[in-house]
Motif scaffolding. Sequence first.
Motif, PDB file in Angstrom:
ATOM      1  N   SER A  54      -0.707   0.484  -4.318  1.00 51.29           N
ATOM      2  CA  SER A  54      -0.479   1.743  -3.801  1.00 51.29           C
ATOM      3  C   SER A  54      -0.912   2.985  -4.604  1.00 51.29           C
ATOM      4  CB  SER A  54       1.032   1.844  -3.553  1.00 51.29           C
ATOM      5  OG  SER A  54       1.857   1.399  -4.650  1.00 51.29           O
TER       6      SER A  54
ATOM      7  N   GLU B 201       0.756  -1.251  -0.103  1.00 49.21           N
ATOM      8  CA  GLU B 201      -0.115  -0.169  -0.080  1.00 49.21           C
ATOM      9  C   GLU B 201       0.875   1.210   0.011  1.00 49.21           C
ATOM     10  OE1 GLU B 201      -2.807   0.009   3.097  1.00 49.21           O
ATOM     11  OE2 GLU B 201      -3.875  -2.006   2.189  1.00 49.21           O
ATOM     12  N   HIS B 202       1.938   1.084   0.187  1.00 48.18           N
ATOM     13  CA  HIS B 202       2.865   2.286   0.192  1.00 48.18           C
ATOM     14  C   HIS B 202       4.289   2.179  -0.965  1.00 48.18           C
ATOM     15  CE1 HIS B 202       1.311   3.371   3.856  1.00 48.18           C
ATOM     16  NE2 HIS B 202       1.472   2.405   4.235  1.00 48.18           N
TER      17      HIS B 202
END
Length: 413
Positions: free
Chosen positions: A207, A195-196
Amino acid sequence: MNAVGVVVEYNPFHNGHAYHLEMAKKTANAEVVIAAMSGNFLQRGEPALLSKWARAKMALLGGADLVFELPYQFATQKAETFANGAVSLLSSVGCQSICFGSEDGDVNRFYQTASFINNHHDEFQMKIKYHIEKGISYPSAISQAFKDLSPDEEVIDLSKPNNILGFHYLQAVQKLAPSINIFTVSRKSANYHDEHFASSTIASATSIRKTLFSDDGSIQGVKQYVPESTYRQLVDYYHAYGSFHSWENYWPLLRFRLLQTNPEELRRVYEVEEGIEHRLISIALTSNSFYDFMKKLKTKRYTWTRLQRICLHVLTNSLKSEMSNHDEQVKFLRLLGMTEKGKMYLNKMKGQTSVPIVSKLSAHQHEPAIKLDIRASRLFALGAIESKRQLLLDLDYKQPPIIIRKQNKNGTQ
């Protein structure tokens, strides 16, 4: 012309995808790259960020030569059915090889894993059944069953999403098209569910979507992670249709469907089983958003992905009788776009494909499998802002296959 096939969603197309296409062509020594791409709804039971037409154009500008739509009947299914449809499609258009991305990156380990499971088939199935009866989801049961057998040989990790899909691509090839060669390319830097942002240029689609939908997010925030052609498509799509697509766009429609449909009718919908129709209705009464609804609906037995697929089939009213495909073969090839090289390949393949190529929808709109895709596209269009919906509603009938002419160095035509 030697053609390599890829199975994709491009939600959206990013730098990691561009690397995969480049390596697929190089590894398979192919002249043409053919993409089997999910349509407006995806394998995890969610709407695509942008329409299939916008994503097809991203793919063509990013290195693919032909893009065919994987029908809804396959694109929104569990990994095994998804893979069968994709391999059937790519085989139908004459692909000599298929190249997929994976966490493992060693195709020999996929073959070893398939051989191990084939040799322990009955025991493996018993282990899966045992774990499902304990109340865990089917994907978790597969992973746990595999661990229980404790193979000593070099095998892949079946808890990883791309490894799972790759394993099913291999099984589908062995069953449906054994003459096709299989290659795999390691994912670079970012994992599927990250997600990053994991590096300065490579990011997962997850992400990228999270940034686009965040409160302070902007399209500018993902620019370094996508090719310039993708960035332009993102900007143009947002300006043209007023938003990107997420489940929240469709929550009012899903809630309406659930609250005006009785349990008996819901039981006819694909994947609605084991009395979950009653939970769907009761939870819809008290939920204010799709995320809120899903959090209340989620149990240990059902994965988030399976629940999303159930919701999607309710939204599109896809019935059990419509979604069954016993021979596991696509019935048509919906052409979304091509480059000049892709067009040359199609001309050479004329009359050799095992199923018809559909480039004009109106001539085939009454065929059962195509009706599902039409219905899905119409529902997808309702996710745009109201003043722009008609533009999307008209696309399936008015948009001819996209043709990308020769590009200059900065990717423009």
